[in-house]
Design a protein around this motif. Structure first.
Motif, PDB file in Angstrom:
ATOM      1  N   GLU A  87       0.784  -1.134   0.018  1.00  0.00           N
ATOM      2  CA  GLU A  87       0.016   0.046   0.094  1.00  0.00           C
ATOM      3  C   GLU A  87       0.941   1.097  -0.025  1.00  0.00           C
ATOM      4  O   GLU A  87       0.688   2.166  -0.575  1.00  0.00           O
ATOM      5  CB  GLU A  87      -1.088   0.014   1.150  1.00  0.00           C
ATOM      6  N   GLN A 109      -6.457  -7.655  -1.760  1.00  0.00           N
ATOM      7  CA  GLN A 109      -7.834  -6.806  -1.232  1.00  0.00           C
ATOM      8  C   GLN A 109      -8.086  -7.190   0.063  1.00  0.00           C
ATOM      9  O   GLN A 109      -8.370  -6.252   0.898  1.00  0.00           O
ATOM     10  CB  GLN A 109      -8.960  -7.183  -2.482  1.00  0.00           C
ATOM     11  N   SER A 113      -5.884  -2.149   3.593  1.00  0.00           N
ATOM     12  CA  SER A 113      -6.783  -1.341   4.583  1.00  0.00           C
ATOM     13  C   SER A 113      -7.905  -0.762   3.972  1.00  0.00           C
ATOM     14  O   SER A 113      -8.865  -0.245   4.427  1.00  0.00           O
ATOM     15  CB  SER A 113      -6.019  -0.232   5.502  1.00  0.00           C
ATOM     16  N   LYS A 114      -7.809  -0.418   2.650  1.00  0.00           N
ATOM     17  CA  LYS A 114      -8.911   0.168   1.813  1.00  0.00           C
ATOM     18  C   LYS A 114      -8.466  -0.505   0.379  1.00  0.00           C
ATOM     19  O   LYS A 114      -7.374  -1.017  -0.219  1.00  0.00           O
ATOM     20  CB  LYS A 114      -8.551   1.786   1.630  1.00  0.00           C
ATOM     21  N   PRO A 115      -9.624  -0.469  -0.580  1.00  0.00           N
ATOM     22  CA  PRO A 115      -9.326  -1.126  -1.989  1.00  0.00           C
ATOM     23  C   PRO A 115      -8.156  -0.662  -2.788  1.00  0.00           C
ATOM     24  O   PRO A 115      -7.990   0.534  -2.685  1.00  0.00           O
ATOM     25  CB  PRO A 115     -10.871  -0.901  -2.671  1.00  0.00           C
TER      26      PRO A 115
END
Length: 384
Positions: A87, A109, A113-115
């Motif tokens: 990320e 995914q 922590s987010k898409p």
């Protein structure tokens, strides 16, 4: 940061502070998280590192790139110690393309922590990625030791990026024998998947490999046959060494006394290699390693709650989970009024393809002269 070749750089990080890997494996010499950069017309980063060492990894990456922008991130394995900085990387380089397997996309995914909305190129066995001089071909390696794992082979410099295969505990600069910590790593982490490792070795035999770049431990550049042969032996569940490993689980010290005496008897009978471990006090993962290393195993344990003392049960359940087989096993039990250790040990061994010697030695509270004579007779059958 270390050069593998003029165009391949290991930007991984040696973590000298970590003392426990994956929440269970004790580390005396830290851990290496390897990540590589291939510098070509197109630049590829080969995996990231654990989030604990992201900051140092980014510094290494910046130094290797020297102002250039990477084109690809190749993700061979999604376990967090290798994907923990994905990320951060995609935030830094939003136009980078991720190259990985279909299963890895799903896991990516799940861990994020987010898409992750990055461009993703899904590859499978036989697909290629052209960087310029370097041409990566992908090798599927499912269940070594996660289902999404792929490896890649660089035909230009004859390098195999082997994911967790051929890795070991310890930093890259640890002053220790490769095989010892690689063996402990293999049997405790990868050991269940011997059939899959055999499939990989058959694929690797068709490649001209001169360098192996694993995600843990040192880059392997010399005498590769040595490492491959060890993996072949380990994944066939064959003993690596002729010798005896005595594992004992003692409550008040009397079973320990008997186990140590049996070690002396074996050595006096001519056995050259006899290893011994106290299951209550020593690293259980070292015992798993030694049980696989040697061709004979002696289990000495106290009876407990009409069963067997728990440290012995722990070892046997771990061995069973890892597919333990092709060994000869002798049993020494201790029980003051109703010995139950041997019966329980045999039940735990059910389903393992092992030879259990019929001559069980039963100690009543404390070893006596008769037990010593029985040990001498058992040693004659066990020594080869």
């Amino acid at each position: 940061m270390e050069k593998v070749t003029d165009t391949i750089i290991n930007i991984g990080v040696n973590d000298y502070d970590i003392t426990l890997f994956e929440g269970q494996y004790e580390l005396e010499a830290g851990m290496a998280y390897n990540s590589y950069v291939i510098l070509d017309d197109k630049i590829a980063i080969m995996d990231t590192v654990d989030s604990d060492v992201t900051e140092q990894w980014l510094k290494n990456l910046d130094e290797a790139l020297d102002g250039k922008t990477p084109d690809y991130l190749v993700v061979h394995h999604m376990e967090p110690d290798h994907s923990g900085s994905i990320e951060v990387l995609v935030n830094k380089y939003p136009n980078i393309t991720i190259v990985t397997s279909a299963k890895a996309v799903e896991l990516m995914q799940q861990f994020a922590s987010k898409p992750i909305n990055q461009e993703i190129q899904v590859v499978k066995e036989g697909d290629t990625l052209e960087l310029g001089l370097h041409n990566l071909s992908f090798v599927a390696a499912p269940m070594i030791h996660w289902p999404e794992v792929i490896m890649s082979y660089d035909s230009a410099e004859k390098v195999l990026f082997s994911a967790d295969a051929f890795g070991k505990f310890g930093t890259r600069d640890a002053d220790e024998d490769w095989a010892c910590e690689a063996r402990r790593y293999y049997f405790n982490i990868v050991g269940k998947y011997g059939a899959q490792v055999q499939n990989l070795l058959k694929k690797a035999a068709n490649l001209d490999i001169q360098t192996i770049c694993p995600l843990h431990g040192p880059v392997l550049t010399e005498n590769l046959e040595y490492y491959v042969n060890l993996y072949d032996t380990w994944s066939k569940y064959e003993p690596e060494d002729k010798g005896v490993f005595i594992a004992y689980a003692s409550i008040h010290g009397h079973t320990a006394e008997a186990a140590k005496k049996f070690k002396e008897i074996l050595e006096a009978a001519g056995e050259e290699k006899v290893a011994i471990a106290d299951l209550s006090r020593e690293d259980i993962h070292e015992s798993v390693e030694d049980a696989f290393r040697y061709d004979r195993l002696v289990l000495a344990a106290a009876s407990y709650d009409a069963g067997v003392f728990p440290p012995m049960e722990d070892l046997l359940r771990r061995l069973k989970a890892k597919g333990y087989k092709n060994r000869t096993i002798a049993i020494i039990e201790n029980g003051s009024w109703a010995p139950s250790a041997a019966r329980t040990i045999k039940a735990l061994l059910e389903g393992m393809q092992v030879e259990i010697l019929e001559d069980v030695i039963t100690i009543k509270s404390r070893m006596n002269d008769q037990n010593i004579e029985e040990m001498k007779a058992l040693a004659e059958k066990l020594v080869k």
